[in-house]
Scaffold this motif. Structure first.
Motif, PDB file in Angstrom:
ATOM      1  N   LEU A 119      60.595   4.429  18.076  1.00 43.82           N
ATOM      2  CA  LEU A 119      60.153   4.667  19.443  1.00 43.82           C
ATOM      3  C   LEU A 119      61.046   5.701  20.116  1.00 43.82           C
ATOM      4  CD1 LEU A 119      59.185   1.220  21.036  1.00 43.82           C
ATOM      5  CD2 LEU A 119      57.682   3.075  20.362  1.00 43.82           C
ATOM      6  N   ILE A 120      60.431   6.654  20.811  1.00 44.14           N
ATOM      7  CA  ILE A 120      61.137   7.684  21.564  1.00 44.14           C
ATOM      8  C   ILE A 120      60.703   7.574  23.025  1.00 44.14           C
ATOM      9  CG2 ILE A 120      61.614  10.141  21.810  1.00 44.14           C
ATOM     10  CD1 ILE A 120      62.510   8.964  19.120  1.00 44.14           C
ATOM     11  N   ARG A 121      61.667   7.375  23.918  1.00 43.85           N
ATOM     12  CA  ARG A 121      61.316   7.244  25.349  1.00 43.85           C
ATOM     13  C   ARG A 121      60.985   8.613  25.934  1.00 43.85           C
ATOM     14  NH1 ARG A 121      64.199   3.487  29.910  1.00 43.85           N
ATOM     15  NH2 ARG A 121      63.591   1.954  28.324  1.00 43.85           N
ATOM     16  N   ILE A 122      59.907   8.648  26.722  1.00 45.95           N
ATOM     17  CA  ILE A 122      59.468   9.878  27.393  1.00 45.95           C
ATOM     18  C   ILE A 122      60.080   9.914  28.783  1.00 45.95           C
ATOM     19  CG2 ILE A 122      57.463  11.164  28.233  1.00 45.95           C
ATOM     20  CD1 ILE A 122      55.823   9.728  26.053  1.00 45.95           C
ATOM     21  N   LEU A 123      60.751  11.039  29.116  1.00 48.94           N
ATOM     22  CA  LEU A 123      61.452  11.150  30.394  1.00 48.94           C
ATOM     23  C   LEU A 123      60.929  12.270  31.279  1.00 48.94           C
ATOM     24  CD1 LEU A 123      65.102  10.644  29.092  1.00 48.94           C
ATOM     25  CD2 LEU A 123      63.620   8.939  30.162  1.00 48.94           C
ATOM     26  N   ASP A 124      60.205  13.231  30.697  1.00 50.86           N
ATOM     27  CA  ASP A 124      59.731  14.360  31.510  1.00 50.86           C
ATOM     28  C   ASP A 124      58.556  15.034  30.809  1.00 50.86           C
ATOM     29  OD1 ASP A 124      60.867  15.869  29.422  1.00 50.86           O
ATOM     30  OD2 ASP A 124      62.745  16.143  30.512  1.00 50.86           O
ATOM     31  N   ASN A 125      58.069  16.119  31.396  1.00 51.77           N
ATOM     32  CA  ASN A 125      56.900  16.815  30.858  1.00 51.77           C
ATOM     33  C   ASN A 125      57.170  17.447  29.488  1.00 51.77           C
ATOM     34  OD1 ASN A 125      55.319  16.193  33.071  1.00 51.77           O
ATOM     35  ND2 ASN A 125      55.816  18.080  34.164  1.00 51.77           N
ATOM     36  N   GLU A 126      58.419  17.863  29.251  1.00 56.10           N
ATOM     37  CA  GLU A 126      58.742  18.441  27.941  1.00 56.10           C
ATOM     38  C   GLU A 126      58.614  17.389  26.840  1.00 56.10           C
ATOM     39  OE1 GLU A 126      62.468  20.436  27.874  1.00 56.10           O
ATOM     40  OE2 GLU A 126      61.882  21.941  29.366  1.00 56.10           O
TER      41      GLU A 126
END
Length: 349
Positions: free
Chosen positions: A300-307
């Motif tokens: 799992l990779i947490r999403i923090l922004d649009n990139e």
């Protein structure tokens, strides 16, 4: 304007390509039920070569275009513009609170004025890549069927609506077995005992239909099929799908909840981080969440922004052939966790 200046401007205009837009007028607004509900402006564009076509743009696209042009051409001192600068028209500001339909309708006069003044600027600005791409008719624009075009109709024109005669007993339909409350405008509210007339299959779990003069989608598990859809309306036949579906998972200590979120968007859409967070909070009715995706190794990779969103989409498309999915399902998936739960991540070095 001096005569030499006028002649030079006319000569510059004559040398422009025929596909350069010279006028643009908002013909209507249309509601879109995407990752968030929003309104698009239907714009009729006319070119120097006298062709006409429709494009569909959100307010944010007007705003982004204006910011690009300001960074390139606005003079540092408005009273002393340089040779490659010009005074740009003003654009209506962002509105964060209010009825979205009313906001969209109120912006039409100002946006029409903005486009008129923008296309009346020096001819060299009309060749700017950002301006040309904004007014360019994309494949999605050309495939879209406009709903009304209210503002292009003459005031005296009357549109006659002819309702096709339908044999209700021969139509595909289903009976509601359990009450269902939709999570958003795309989903129907159903009451036990109602009869839904079926329009198409969205995916293996969801159908689109009409009940009480409302059209939307609903889970098949809540109804009993009386007469099924013909095979030609099955998702396996391809064709023009009204909805695209995103598979989502809510991971909690008590287990995993799976939902298919269906939106009126093309599979190529790149939603913003803010839009995804807003939609997941609405779907799972939890506020303190984090959105994640799985990398090729399964972590799992947490999403923090649009990139991070763009990286997730690129990786999902890269693995598109490895996982069999319905033709109208996004090639990437969202995994929703509690914001404070870091135990779901692989912390090994």
């Amino acid at each position: 304007m001096s005569l030499p200046q006028q002649l030079r401007d006319e000569s510059d205009f004559d040398q422009l390509p025929d596909d350069i837009p010279i006028t643009a007028t908002i013909a209507d607004t249309e509601e879109k039920k995407g990752f968030i509900d929003y309104y698009m402006f239907v714009i009729e564009v006319k070119t120097k070569g006298r062709s006409k076509y429709l494009i569909y743009r959100r307010y944010r696209e007007f705003f982004n275009l204006h910011q690009i042009l300001e960074s390139r051409y606005s003079p540092e001192d408005p009273d002393k513009p340089g040779p490659n600068t010009c005074i740009l028209p003003s654009i209506p500001g962002k509105v964060f609170i209010g009825n979205k339909k009313e906001i969209a309708e109120s912006r039409i006069p100002e946006l029409n004025t903005y486009m008129k003044k923008l296309l009346g600027l020096p001819t060299w600005l009309l060749l700017d890549e950002a301006v040309r791409m904004f007014f360019y008719q994309t494949d999605l624009d050309s495939q879209h069927q406009p709903q009304a075009l209210r503002r292009l109709r003459p005031p005296t024109r009357k549109v006659k609506t002819v309702k096709p005669s339908t044999d209700l007993f021969s139509s595909p339909r289903a009976e509601v077995m359990f009450d269902f409350r939709g999570n958003n405008k795309a989903e129907l509210n159903l009451k036990r005992g109602e009869v839904i007339f079926l329009l198409r299959r969205v995916n293996t779990d969801w159908l689109e239909g009409t009940v009480n003069n409302q059209t939307g989608i609903f889970p098949e598990s809540f109804v009993k099929i009386i007469k099924p859809l013909p095979e030609s309306d099955s998702e396996s036949e391809g064709g023009g799908h009204t909805y695209s579906c995103l598979r989502c998972y809510l991971l909690t200590p008590s287990g995993v909840e799976t939902r298919d979120v269906c939106v009126q968007e093309d599979l190529t859409i790149q939603p913003t981080y803010k839009d995804l967070m807003s939609r997941m909070r609405d779907v799972f009715k939890v506020d303190d969440i984090a959105v994640n995706y799985r990398d090729p190794e399964g972590d799992l990779i947490r999403i923090l922004d649009n990139e991070d969103v763009q990286l997730m989409i690129r990786e999902g498309r890269g693995q598109q052939g490895a996982v069999k999915r319905p033709v109208n399902q996004f090639p990437w998936e969202l995994h929703v966790t509690m914001a404070s739960d870091f135990s779901v991540y692989n912390n090994e070095a």
